[in-house]
Structure formats: C-alpha cells, structure tokens
Design a protein around this motif. Structure first.
Motif, PDB file in Angstrom:
ATOM      1  N   UNK A   1       0.884  -1.686  -0.181  1.00 37.54           N
ATOM      2  CA  UNK A   1       0.208  -0.418   0.395  1.00 37.54           C
ATOM      3  C   UNK A   1       1.031   1.243   0.282  1.00 37.54           C
ATOM      4  N   UNK A   2       1.611   1.302   1.080  1.00 34.22           N
ATOM      5  CA  UNK A   2       2.816   2.508   0.877  1.00 34.22           C
ATOM      6  C   UNK A   2       3.851   2.074  -0.289  1.00 34.22           C
ATOM      7  N   UNK A   3       3.839   1.800  -1.465  1.00 35.93           N
ATOM      8  CA  UNK A   3       4.678   1.678  -2.435  1.00 35.93           C
ATOM      9  C   UNK A   3       3.779   1.538  -3.495  1.00 35.93           C
ATOM     10  N   UNK A   4       1.881   1.465  -3.483  1.00 37.22           N
ATOM     11  CA  UNK A   4       1.489   2.268  -4.726  1.00 37.22           C
ATOM     12  C   UNK A   4       0.586   3.453  -4.413  1.00 37.22           C
ATOM     13  N   UNK A   5       0.983   4.344  -2.978  1.00 39.91           N
ATOM     14  CA  UNK A   5       0.921   5.464  -2.711  1.00 39.91           C
ATOM     15  C   UNK A   5       2.383   6.303  -3.711  1.00 39.91           C
ATOM     16  N   UNK A   6       3.546   5.534  -3.654  1.00 35.78           N
ATOM     17  CA  UNK A   6       4.232   6.406  -4.040  1.00 35.78           C
ATOM     18  C   UNK A   6       4.171   6.557  -5.681  1.00 35.78           C
ATOM     19  N   UNK A   7       3.443   4.768  -6.374  1.00 34.07           N
ATOM     20  CA  UNK A   7       3.541   4.345  -7.650  1.00 34.07           C
ATOM     21  C   UNK A   7       2.329   5.889  -8.334  1.00 34.07           C
ATOM     22  N   UNK A   8       1.268   5.479  -7.102  1.00 34.61           N
ATOM     23  CA  UNK A   8      -0.052   6.792  -7.770  1.00 34.61           C
ATOM     24  C   UNK A   8       0.812   8.228  -8.084  1.00 34.61           C
ATOM     25  N   UNK A   9       1.843   8.715  -7.451  1.00 32.40           N
ATOM     26  CA  UNK A   9       2.504   9.928  -7.597  1.00 32.40           C
ATOM     27  C   UNK A   9       3.856  10.599  -8.760  1.00 32.40           C
ATOM     28  N   UNK A  10       4.370   8.787  -8.884  1.00 36.12           N
ATOM     29  CA  UNK A  10       5.056   8.389 -10.382  1.00 36.12           C
ATOM     30  C   UNK A  10       4.784   8.169 -11.307  1.00 36.12           C
ATOM     31  N   UNK A  11       3.448   7.727 -11.369  1.00 36.77           N
ATOM     32  CA  UNK A  11       2.888   6.495 -12.556  1.00 36.77           C
ATOM     33  C   UNK A  11       2.368   7.634 -14.338  1.00 36.77           C
ATOM     34  N   UNK A  12       1.724   8.966 -13.329  1.00 34.32           N
ATOM     35  CA  UNK A  12       1.382   9.464 -14.872  1.00 34.32           C
ATOM     36  C   UNK A  12       3.261  10.837 -15.278  1.00 34.32           C
ATOM     37  N   UNK A  13       3.935  10.200 -14.751  1.00 37.68           N
ATOM     38  CA  UNK A  13       5.096  10.912 -15.051  1.00 37.68           C
ATOM     39  C   UNK A  13       5.873  10.319 -15.930  1.00 37.68           C
ATOM     40  N   UNK A  14       5.801   8.768 -15.841  1.00 38.82           N
ATOM     41  CA  UNK A  14       6.508   8.052 -16.143  1.00 38.82           C
ATOM     42  C   UNK A  14       5.626   6.523 -17.232  1.00 38.82           C
ATOM     43  N   UNK A  15       5.052   7.193 -17.596  1.00 38.17           N
ATOM     44  CA  UNK A  15       3.886   6.703 -18.768  1.00 38.17           C
ATOM     45  C   UNK A  15       3.135   4.711 -17.667  1.00 38.17           C
ATOM     46  N   UNK A  16       3.212   4.552 -16.821  1.00 40.44           N
ATOM     47  CA  UNK A  16       2.484   3.739 -16.265  1.00 40.44           C
ATOM     48  C   UNK A  16       1.678   3.767 -16.207  1.00 40.44           C
TER      49      UNK A  16
END
Length: 170
Positions: free
Chosen positions: A155-170
């Motif tokens: 869940x913690x990594x999911x929160x980080x991933x949510x921030x990164x996602x739009x910037x990295x094409x995820x």
C-alpha cells in the motif's frame, strides 16, 4: 514519511537519508548486495531514501529505491533481473521466508519476506518490487524479529507509484 504510515501507522517516520544515485557501500534492499546487477540496463536516474520509524538502535527502517530507465522496455528488463535477484536471494545471511503475489501496483509487482541474521539477532524484511512504465521501485521495510505485513508495504509503494505513474508512462 506520510506514505510510510501505510507500513505502520504507529511509527513517527522521518527521513534518515536521501541519495540521488546508488553508491558503493550505500544502503540497499535485502538480497541486492549493493553491486550492480549483471545484465541490468544503465539507469537514467536513481534515487534512494531511507526512513526511520522512531529512535533507538532497533527502530524500524524503510528503504525506497527508485530507478528510472530510458524506456519501458529497459525497465521491463531491469524488473526481470531485479525479480530474479530478489527471488534467488543469494546474499549471505539472508533467506526468503515467504513469497507474495502483489497486484494493482504498476505494470508488474512481487513481494517477499526475507529474514536476516544480524549477529545474534534477527531482522525481518518485507520487500515489494514493482515496475511502472520506465521506473522500477523497491521498498524494503525492516524491523527486528517480526515482519511488517507485505500488504501494508504494498500500500505504501502504491501511494508512491500513484505519484510517479503519470510522469513515467505507467
């Protein structure tokens, strides 16, 4: 630190260190050993942050390493090598206690609980690895004896991933 509350909400997580590139002898997640992984593509950018969950020698730690690549294909290759490294865990003093299916965090994800013999003491690492677009993340939450729930680390990594996602094409 606020995202680490998903690991353990009772901890007062604070940034202990931040590095803008991986360094020899620097902090690494369980099973990775600190050396560049064989066959790993050259990263465009690396980031390593360590959080401490309170004071004292036995305070829990959370290490987050994010590595960005030039393309999703390179990140896919890097993820496969990192997953094999984590799943094989050949670093002396570490062994895998359990593996976990992790979903809904980026394009690929996996989790393990790794036990470490630290002198006469044991440390438990709950590690989640993921890839989102061109970025590979690893989050290692460690504390003495008992592992954090992999679900909370995910869940913690999911929160980080949510921030990164739009910037990295995820």
């Amino acid at each position: 630190p606020s995202q680490a509350k998903a690991i353990d909400r009772n901890q007062n997580w604070k940034v202990a260190s931040t590095q803008h590139s991986a360094t020899a002898g620097g902090p690494t997640a369980a099973c990775f050993g600190g050396e560049p992984l064989e066959g790993q593509p050259t990263p465009r950018q690396e980031f390593v942050r360590v959080l401490r969950g309170g004071g004292g020698k036995n305070a829990p730690l959370a290490l987050h390493a994010a590595t960005a690549y030039d393309s999703a294909d390179e990140a896919t290759q890097a993820y496969a090598i990192a997953a094999k490294t984590l799943g094989g865990c050949t670093v002396a003093g570490f062994w895998i206690e359990s593996g976990h299916l992790v979903s809904r965090i980026g394009n690929q994800a996996a989790g393990v609980v790794v036990m470490e013999r630290d002198g006469k003491n044991w440390r438990a690492h709950s590690v989640v690895l993921n890839r989102s677009g061109a970025v590979v993340n690893v989050l290692d939450a460690v504390q003495p004896s008992n592992a954090f729930a992999v679900n909370g680390v995910a869940k913690a990594l999911g929160q980080v991933n949510s921030v990164q996602c739009s910037h990295v094409g995820g």
